[in-house]
Scaffold this motif. Structure first.
Motif, short mmCIF file in Angstrom:
data_model
loop_
_atom_site.label_atom_id
_atom_site.label_comp_id
_atom_site.label_asym_id
_atom_site.label_seq_id
_atom_site.Cartn_x
_atom_site.Cartn_y
_atom_site.Cartn_z
N LYS A 217 47.03 40.62 57.52
CA LYS A 217 47.40 39.75 56.40
C LYS A 217 48.17 40.54 55.36
CE LYS A 217 46.99 35.64 54.43
NZ LYS A 217 47.53 34.42 55.06
N GLY A 313 42.31 35.80 49.42
CA GLY A 313 43.49 35.46 50.19
C GLY A 313 44.60 36.48 50.12
N ASN A 314 44.27 37.71 49.70
CA ASN A 314 45.27 38.78 49.57
C ASN A 314 46.40 38.41 48.63
OD1 ASN A 314 43.80 40.36 51.32
ND2 ASN A 314 45.51 40.82 52.67
N ARG A 315 46.05 37.71 47.55
CA ARG A 315 47.04 37.33 46.55
C ARG A 315 46.87 38.17 45.29
NH1 ARG A 315 49.73 32.72 47.94
NH2 ARG A 315 50.66 32.68 45.87
#
Length: 473
Positions: A217, A313-315
């Motif tokens: 991701k 969410g890897n944001r």
């Protein structure tokens, strides 16, 4: 790019075939036995004596002739491309039971075949247990097998070893309508992927341009850009973090006897702030996707004060920005750099924009886009070389000064750490982008400027530019 793999081979029931399997089914054996018995019976009826110890070689010839007769109406076997092999398992045929004369030697174990079963393929004879897959070393008993560099493989083993897999979805790359394995590949990283990923929304890293694999991701920046984990490791995310890099590049320019006297503010900004500043700026020549900007106008921009964090969410979250008022004290009010890029890419952009600042502050007027952008790309390229080839700014600076003019200043070493293998590769990629750029201003301009610097030195090239507005030829 296209990949065409070797075809599969079929075992040919004919004993004399170079890729055959000497094999009959039971009904064939019965037919042969009946034929031999009938022949013997006819000889007895004629009153001729029959030697029980008949010649084995003659029987082999007779069996071969009968088998060729049985197969006379059968279509010839053909090699099948790997792409068109049926999905169902290939049928197996039992090896022929042959009474050997003892003169045959197994190509596998090098021992005599004896009077048992044997296979005839690849211009040799084999014990059934000796004809093995080169990959898994298990016997090959299937009707079809694959060949690679004169070695036999199970079809499944051949596919696992030689059929390319997509670096994005990890599946075998499918074939096109012509039965060929067709894929796309990045020209630098050579990342192979299915052609469908170019249109299915698979994201790319905004720095290295590699596609996001499905099992990894990428980080999502607040402006929608994606950043791979390797590029994230050395990314510069806020203005304070960029100041050390700014000092390194100032030292690099001083080593070239090109010190920028004025202290130009360096600000890391989001993409929206960069685009807004670009609309206000009247000077300069810019790419469709701008990552750096040398400003000459007074305006207010929002700069990033603190490195954001990675949330669910890897944001990227918790981005803290503040307004910064630019005042015109000289020809350059600030240099803006897009945040979130790796150190080497941020530095190459900063070196480019620093050269713009140097040209403006030193009175270079009315340069064409090709001349100005070209020489700025040369400085960016030189800085990258100092980072990934020589290891410190002092080496490339000293080399460049010696080729252009003598300098009384003593360049100092850079305060950067050792590069990882990926950073070295990324630096080579950014250099490759500069060298192969197809645009007139940045690409053609760089190549013309680089030829001038290599021929006349940096100092003589700059002097000629200031007098004529062009490169020396």
């Amino acid at each position: 790019m296209r990949f065409l793999s070797s075809g599969y081979r079929k075992f040919d029931p004919q004993i004399t075939s170079s890729h055959g399997l000497g094999a009959y089914d039971e009904s064939d054996n019965e037919d042969i036995d009946r034929a031999i018995a009938l022949s013997l019976s006819e000889e007895q009826n004629k009153g001729k004596a029959v030697d029980i110890d008949y010649n084995l070689e003659e029987d082999e010839q007779l069996a071969r002739a009968l088998q060729e007769s049985l197969n006379a109406d059968s279509p010839p076997r053909q090699n099948i491309p790997v792409e068109n092999v049926p999905s169902e398992p290939p049928r197996e045929l039992p090896p022929i039971l042959f009474a050997s004369s003892g003169s045959r030697t197994c190509a596998g174990c090098k021992n005599p075949i004896g009077h048992g079963r044997f296979l005839s393929c690849m211009d040799s004879v084999w014990h059934p247990q000796c004809f093995r897959c080169f990959a898994c070393n298990k016997p090959i008993s299937e009707y079809e097998f694959a060949m690679h560099e004169d070695q036999p493989y199970h079809k499944s083993c051949y596919k696992d070893f030689f059929h390319p897999k997509c670096d994005v979805c990890k599946n075998f790359i499918p074939t096109n309508r012509n039965g060929l394995i067709e894929y796309r590949a990045h020209p630098f990283w050579m990342q192979k992927y299915c052609p469908s990923h170019e249109d299915d929304g698979t994201p790319r890293c905004c720095s290295c341009e590699r596609m996001e694999p499905m099992d990894i991701k990428y980080i999502t920046l607040d402006d929608g850009r994606k950043l791979c984990l390797e590029c994230l490791n050395s990314s510069i995310m806020d203005t304070p973090e960029c100041q050390q890099l700014y000092m390194d590049i100032q030292e690099f320019f001083e080593g070239l006897n090109m010190k920028v006297e004025q202290q130009v503010p360096i600000l890391l900004v989001e993409r929206q702030a960069l685009n807004e500043a670009l609309e206000t700026e009247k000077n300069g020549h810019h790419l469709p996707e701008t990552r750096g900007l040398c400003l000459s106008e007074e305006q207010i921009v929002r700069t990033i004060l603190r490195r954001p964090i990675i949330g669910p969410g890897n944001r990227i979250i918790d981005m803290i920005t503040a307004p910064y008022k630019l005042e015109r004290r000289c020809e350059v009010t600030a240099i803006l750099i897009l945040y979130g890029l790796p150190r080497l890419q941020t530095g190459s952009i900063l070196a480019h924009e620093m050269m713009h600042a140097y040209l403006r502050l030193k009175g270079f007027r009315s340069l064409s886009p090709q001349v100005e952008e070209g020489i700025c790309q040369v400085l960016s390229h030189m800085w990258l070389e100092s980072e990934i080839i020589f290891g410190s700014s002092i080496d490339i600076s000293a080399t460049s000064v010696a080729s252009s003019s003598s300098s009384s200043s003593t360049p100092t070493t850079s305060k950067k750490g050792a590069k990882t293998e990926f950073e070295k590769k990324l630096g080579a990629f950014i250099k490759h982008q500069i060298e192969t750029d197809s645009s007139e201003a940045y690409g053609d301009g760089f190549r013309a400027a680089n030829r001038a610097v290599e021929s006349y030195g940096l100092r003589s090239t700059l002097n000629h530019m200031k007098m004529t507005g062009s490169f020396p030829y």
